[in-house]
Design an enzyme around this catalytic site. Sequence first.
Site, PDB file in Angstrom:
ATOM      1  N   LYS A 125       0.864  -1.185   0.000  1.00 40.14           N
ATOM      2  CA  LYS A 125       0.000   0.000   0.000  1.00 40.14           C
ATOM      3  C   LYS A 125       0.888   1.218   0.000  1.00 40.14           C
ATOM      4  O   LYS A 125       2.042   1.172   0.463  1.00 40.14           O
ATOM      5  CB  LYS A 125      -0.887   0.020   1.257  1.00 40.14           C
ATOM      6  CG  LYS A 125      -2.184   0.785   1.067  1.00 40.14           C
ATOM      7  CD  LYS A 125      -3.173  -0.019   0.258  1.00 40.14           C
ATOM      8  CE  LYS A 125      -4.484   0.667   0.074  1.00 40.14           C
ATOM      9  NZ  LYS A 125      -5.483  -0.248  -0.479  1.00 40.14           N
TER      10      LYS A 125
HETATM   11  P1  NAD Z   1     -12.788   7.440  -3.302  1.00 41.74           P
HETATM   12  O1  NAD Z   1     -11.815   8.499  -2.970  1.00 41.74           O
HETATM   13  O2  NAD Z   1     -13.159   7.216  -4.730  1.00 41.74           O
HETATM   14  O3  NAD Z   1     -14.159   7.686  -2.491  1.00 41.74           O
HETATM   15  C1  NAD Z   1     -14.204   7.831  -1.117  1.00 41.74           C
HETATM   16  C2  NAD Z   1     -15.576   8.332  -0.719  1.00 41.74           C
HETATM   17  O4  NAD Z   1     -15.652   8.373   0.698  1.00 41.74           O
HETATM   18  C3  NAD Z   1     -15.865   9.746  -1.220  1.00 41.74           C
HETATM   19  O5  NAD Z   1     -17.220   9.817  -1.601  1.00 41.74           O
HETATM   20  C4  NAD Z   1     -15.608  10.595   0.022  1.00 41.74           C
HETATM   21  O6  NAD Z   1     -16.318  11.827   0.011  1.00 41.74           O
HETATM   22  C5  NAD Z   1     -16.133   9.656   1.098  1.00 41.74           C
HETATM   23  N1  NAD Z   1     -15.665   9.982   2.427  1.00 41.74           N
HETATM   24  C6  NAD Z   1     -14.448  10.402   2.845  1.00 41.74           C
HETATM   25  N2  NAD Z   1     -14.459  10.652   4.169  1.00 41.74           N
HETATM   26  C7  NAD Z   1     -15.702  10.355   4.596  1.00 41.74           C
HETATM   27  C8  NAD Z   1     -16.347  10.416   5.866  1.00 41.74           C
HETATM   28  N3  NAD Z   1     -15.695  10.801   6.937  1.00 41.74           N
HETATM   29  N4  NAD Z   1     -17.647  10.043   5.926  1.00 41.74           N
HETATM   30  C9  NAD Z   1     -18.328   9.645   4.837  1.00 41.74           C
HETATM   31  N5  NAD Z   1     -17.771   9.569   3.620  1.00 41.74           N
HETATM   32  C10 NAD Z   1     -16.480   9.931   3.498  1.00 41.74           C
HETATM   33  O7  NAD Z   1     -12.206   6.095  -2.636  1.00 41.74           O
HETATM   34  P2  NAD Z   1     -12.583   4.597  -3.005  1.00 41.74           P
HETATM   35  O8  NAD Z   1     -11.615   4.123  -4.026  1.00 41.74           O
HETATM   36  O9  NAD Z   1     -14.052   4.490  -3.247  1.00 41.74           O
HETATM   37  O10 NAD Z   1     -12.183   3.849  -1.649  1.00 41.74           O
HETATM   38  C11 NAD Z   1     -13.081   3.759  -0.558  1.00 41.74           C
HETATM   39  C12 NAD Z   1     -12.655   2.624   0.361  1.00 41.74           C
HETATM   40  O11 NAD Z   1     -12.625   1.407  -0.386  1.00 41.74           O
HETATM   41  C13 NAD Z   1     -11.265   2.756   0.963  1.00 41.74           C
HETATM   42  O12 NAD Z   1     -11.256   2.156   2.231  1.00 41.74           O
HETATM   43  C14 NAD Z   1     -10.399   1.951   0.029  1.00 41.74           C
HETATM   44  O13 NAD Z   1      -9.207   1.493   0.659  1.00 41.74           O
HETATM   45  C15 NAD Z   1     -11.354   0.808  -0.282  1.00 41.74           C
HETATM   46  N6  NAD Z   1     -11.035   0.083  -1.504  1.00 41.74           N
HETATM   47  C16 NAD Z   1     -10.995   0.686  -2.707  1.00 41.74           C
HETATM   48  C17 NAD Z   1     -10.702  -0.047  -3.844  1.00 41.74           C
HETATM   49  C18 NAD Z   1     -10.703   0.560  -5.221  1.00 41.74           C
HETATM   50  O14 NAD Z   1     -10.607  -0.198  -6.188  1.00 41.74           O
HETATM   51  N7  NAD Z   1     -10.846   1.852  -5.369  1.00 41.74           N
HETATM   52  C19 NAD Z   1     -10.440  -1.419  -3.737  1.00 41.74           C
HETATM   53  C20 NAD Z   1     -10.513  -2.025  -2.480  1.00 41.74           C
HETATM   54  C21 NAD Z   1     -10.817  -1.267  -1.382  1.00 41.74           C
END
Ligand code: NAD
Length: 435
Positions: A125
């Site tokens: 990561k």
């Molecule tokens: P992203 O940046 O695209 O979206 C994150 C979302 O969370 C946004 O809508 C943001 O406004 C919201 N957010 C941030 N702080 C917040 C809070 N305090 N309360 C409510 N909402 C809040 O990120 P993502 O890629 O969707 O990732 C989200 C989660 O999924 C993370 O934990 C990431 O590690 C995990 N994840 C992502 C992927 C991927 O392929 N993108 C894969 C596996 C896991």
Amino acid sequence: MDNGQKPKEAKETKEAKNGLFEESPVFQMACRQLENVAEVIDVDPGVLERMLKPKRSMIVSVPVRMDDGNTRNFIGYRVQHSLTSGPAKGGLRYHPSVDLGEVAALAMWMSWKCGIMNLPFGGAKGGIAVDPAKISKGEKERLTRRFTEEVLCIIGPRMDVMAPDLGTDEQDMAYIMDTYSMSVGYACPEIVTGKPVELGGCVGRREATGRGAVYCIMQALQEIKANASESTAVVQGFGNVGAVVCQELATRGIKVVAVSDRYGAIANPRGIDIAALTQHVSSGKHLKEFSGGGQIAPDEVLTTPCTILVPAALERVINAGNASRIKCRILAEGANGPTTPEADDILKDSDIFVIPDVICNAGGVTVSYFEWVQDIQQFLWSEQQVNQKLEELMLKAFHQVRSLAKTRHLPMRTAALSLGVQKTAKEKNRRGLYP
Ligand code: NAD
């Protein structure tokens, strides 16, 4: 000191200590989960000791020329938890609270996730402590390129392959691919996954994490004998993962009754029009200003009664403080590490069906694997092939975990982690200890 100020050295020592992963609550949480798993599987103590620490961690200082001509220095991290099973694989996160411990924990979870999905990767990561909403597009590009340059000596298509995570997207992956390619002197799409399709990205990668989560949710609905048409969902986060989860649930006739992002939350008991909300947010407006729902306090989202609760934003949001007030039937962990071990202790006495993060959001790394394989072989799959293979692998992993949980009477998280940990441990054992 005669001027009454604290000695400078003492302050610096404290800051340096705070940066160590051992002191981070998120890293402690990951270690505690691993130790819990080690109690139910047969694992060599020496191998366990090795798995409790990341293989390699790098902290870099990333100077960036800002639009106003000033220079700002950001701190970036890349942690490779394991290189045993293949290249290290994991996302790059931009968030103000990123630190070494958080990145080390997320890297460890990636190892278990790749193990469960049987992918030839170890976990990694990366992250930069920055609020992406507070820098311009140009500043973000320069930050991403300079970070890539700084970690160049530990990344490579056979060493460490990055992907998008919180706060980063396919455009950032394009900058990483370009920076790396300029450095090696040839186009190298396989250095990164989750990049634009025009640059060798895989069709369906952007949607893969959310889609994979929904494949698991549909299986869990069968387990609890609930109908999609009578089910409701609440989703925290409306980014890459959360928005796709909402869209895929809506397509299957499941009403999404509350959604939040970092700026606020909305609810509508009759169901939020997800297509209209997606359009609203894509046009640059805030989610909370959407007219198709009433605003609620962001804290209320996780405790809103529903069939399916999907935390898809940050870690440790379900904790000892709110776990007893969670009112869902299925907890589908779209985010990484959203539930603390203290919350797990509370939830194990409820009838909530937990789909742990290491399988629930494994769709992203699975399609990243497809992308990496296609890039290395200069081969292109259709979206139908990608989705079909993704569903096949997600369901296989879900049922393996479910069956282990049933036969050994384990919580779903322990069952899932045991499969991932056991695969890594077995490979370490078979490779032996060098020299
Ligand atoms: P992203 O940046 O695209 O979206 C994150 C979302 O969370 C946004 O809508 C943001 O406004 C919201 N957010 C941030 N702080 C917040 C809070 N305090 N309360 C409510 N909402 C809040 O990120 P993502 O890629 O969707 O990732 C989200 C989660 O999924 C993370 O934990 C990431 O590690 C995990 N994840 C992502 C992927 C991927 O392929 N993108 C894969 C596996 C896991």
